[in-house]
Every structure is written in C-alpha cells, then in structure tokens.
Design a protein around this motif. Structure first.
Motif, short mmCIF file in Angstrom:
data_model
loop_
_atom_site.label_atom_id
_atom_site.label_comp_id
_atom_site.label_asym_id
_atom_site.label_seq_id
_atom_site.Cartn_x
_atom_site.Cartn_y
_atom_site.Cartn_z
N UNK A 1 0.83 -1.21 0.00
CA UNK A 1 0.00 0.00 0.00
C UNK A 1 0.86 1.25 0.00
N UNK A 2 2.07 1.15 0.53
CA UNK A 2 2.98 2.30 0.58
C UNK A 2 3.60 2.59 -0.79
N UNK A 3 3.37 1.71 -1.75
CA UNK A 3 3.94 1.90 -3.08
C UNK A 3 5.21 1.10 -3.30
N UNK A 4 5.72 0.49 -2.23
CA UNK A 4 6.94 -0.31 -2.35
C UNK A 4 6.64 -1.60 -3.12
N UNK A 5 7.48 -1.91 -4.09
CA UNK A 5 7.31 -3.12 -4.90
C UNK A 5 8.25 -4.20 -4.39
N UNK A 6 7.70 -5.37 -4.17
CA UNK A 6 8.48 -6.51 -3.69
C UNK A 6 8.34 -7.66 -4.69
N UNK A 7 9.26 -8.59 -4.55
CA UNK A 7 9.23 -9.76 -5.42
C UNK A 7 9.37 -11.01 -4.55
N UNK A 8 8.49 -11.98 -4.77
CA UNK A 8 8.53 -13.24 -4.05
C UNK A 8 8.97 -14.33 -5.03
N UNK A 9 9.92 -15.14 -4.62
CA UNK A 9 10.42 -16.21 -5.47
C UNK A 9 9.90 -17.55 -4.98
N UNK A 10 9.35 -18.33 -5.90
CA UNK A 10 8.92 -19.70 -5.61
C UNK A 10 9.88 -20.65 -6.32
N UNK A 11 10.26 -21.72 -5.63
CA UNK A 11 11.17 -22.71 -6.20
C UNK A 11 10.40 -23.98 -6.54
N UNK A 12 10.66 -24.51 -7.72
CA UNK A 12 9.99 -25.72 -8.21
C UNK A 12 11.03 -26.79 -8.52
N UNK A 13 10.73 -28.01 -8.13
CA UNK A 13 11.61 -29.14 -8.44
C UNK A 13 11.12 -29.72 -9.77
N UNK A 14 11.99 -29.73 -10.77
CA UNK A 14 11.63 -30.23 -12.10
C UNK A 14 12.32 -31.58 -12.31
N UNK A 15 11.56 -32.57 -12.76
CA UNK A 15 12.12 -33.88 -13.08
C UNK A 15 11.86 -34.19 -14.54
N UNK A 16 12.85 -34.76 -15.21
CA UNK A 16 12.74 -35.07 -16.64
C UNK A 16 13.02 -36.56 -16.82
N UNK A 17 12.03 -37.28 -17.35
CA UNK A 17 12.15 -38.71 -17.58
C UNK A 17 12.34 -39.06 -19.06
N UNK A 18 11.77 -38.26 -19.97
CA UNK A 18 11.85 -38.56 -21.40
C UNK A 18 13.30 -38.65 -21.86
#
Length: 171
Positions: free
Chosen positions: A89-106
């Motif tokens: 609300x103060x105008x400050x911009x933040x960034x949240x990072x989400x981590x994903x575990x990727x698995x590849x079988x092909x």
C-alpha cells in the motif's frame, strides 16, 4: 443376445463419451476373463472422467541439472525459480520467489537438458504436477512435490552479471 448386449454397450459409450467412459476395472479384459473365469457381462465397470493436470512455468534454473535414479530408470532433476511481483500500500514493490523441483524422464529431453541446461538459464517448462511420499532415514513420512516435464524450451543464457563474473574468474 451377445450382439444385442454389445450394441447396447456401444450406445452407452457413445452417449457418455463427452463426459465419461465406462471401462472394465481390468485394462486387459480378455486376460482377466481367462484368469478369473468371469463372463464379460459380470465384469465390474468404473467411470473414467476426463481431467487436466497441466503446469506451465517460465523462470530461471537454480542449479545445474543432475542425473539421478538408476541405470535402468534415470531421471534428470533441477530447480526452477519463478517470481511474483506485488506492491505494498505504501507503493513499495516486492518480489517473491517460488522454487519448483523439475524432473525429466523422457530420454531425448533428459539428455538434452543434462548436456545444455545450466544454472541461470531462462527456460519454459510444460508438464504435470506430481505429489509423492517417502520415508526418510529416521522413518518419518515426508511429502514431495515435483513437476514432471513433458517439454523444456531454452529461452536464453544466464544473467549478464553472472556471465561477467564468470569471465572475470577465467581471465
């Protein structure tokens, strides 16, 4: 009588095709009938409904891909960071990072990812989400969430700043 029963089954299948299919519980019905001595009309049926499990991610690779699994069932694993931007609300911009575990079988995709994908690369991943459970060394049941990749599209190289650091170290 059998012909009439088959015709009726086809009508039911055609009528329900858009929403659900009626399928025998055993996928190999002839084998089931032979081994269990069941008549086809006595085979229990279940409803198979269409569903969707589709994940699309665009982000940066967190670790170099690693070969895991066994020789007979190899898998390549890496992490992917995605960001969500939000504004206070103060105008400050933040960034949240989400981590994903990727698995590849092909096979071909696994080999390509292992050979060419590196930490910091920007990639587009399409796949499905999978939840699983395992027991750790203490016997505690743990849950795991991963994305099983059907496709990985390479979009660019590492951040420019990371590239500059790498070139300075090699000089």
């Amino acid at each position: 009588m059998n012909h009439l029963r088959n015709s009726f089954s086809n009508i039911i299948l055609q009528k329900n095709r858009s929403a659900k299919l009626l399928m025998p519980l055993c996928s190999k019905t002839r084998l089931c009938h032979a081994t269990t001595n069941m008549n086809p009309e006595n085979v229990p049926r279940m409803h198979l409904e269409k569903s969707v499990n589709h994940v699309t991610l665009l982000g940066r690779v967190g670790i170099d891909p690693q070969l895991r699994g066994t020789e007979t069932k190899p898998v390549v694993v890496f992490t992917l960071a995605t960001n969500t931007n939000y504004k206070y609300e103060t105008g400050e911009i933040r960034q949240k990072t989400d981590w994903h575990r990727i698995t590849v079988f092909k096979n071909s995709l696994r080999d390509t990812v292992l050979e060419y994908l590196r930490k910091g690369n920007r990639v587009y991943v399409e796949g499905r989400i999978v939840y699983s459970e395992y027991n750790d060394t203490k016997g505690t049941t743990c849950t795991s969430t991963s994305i099983v990749a059907n496709d990985v599209v390479f979009l660019g190289s590492a951040h420019r700043a990371e590239l500059d650091v790498d070139t300075e170290e090699t000089s």
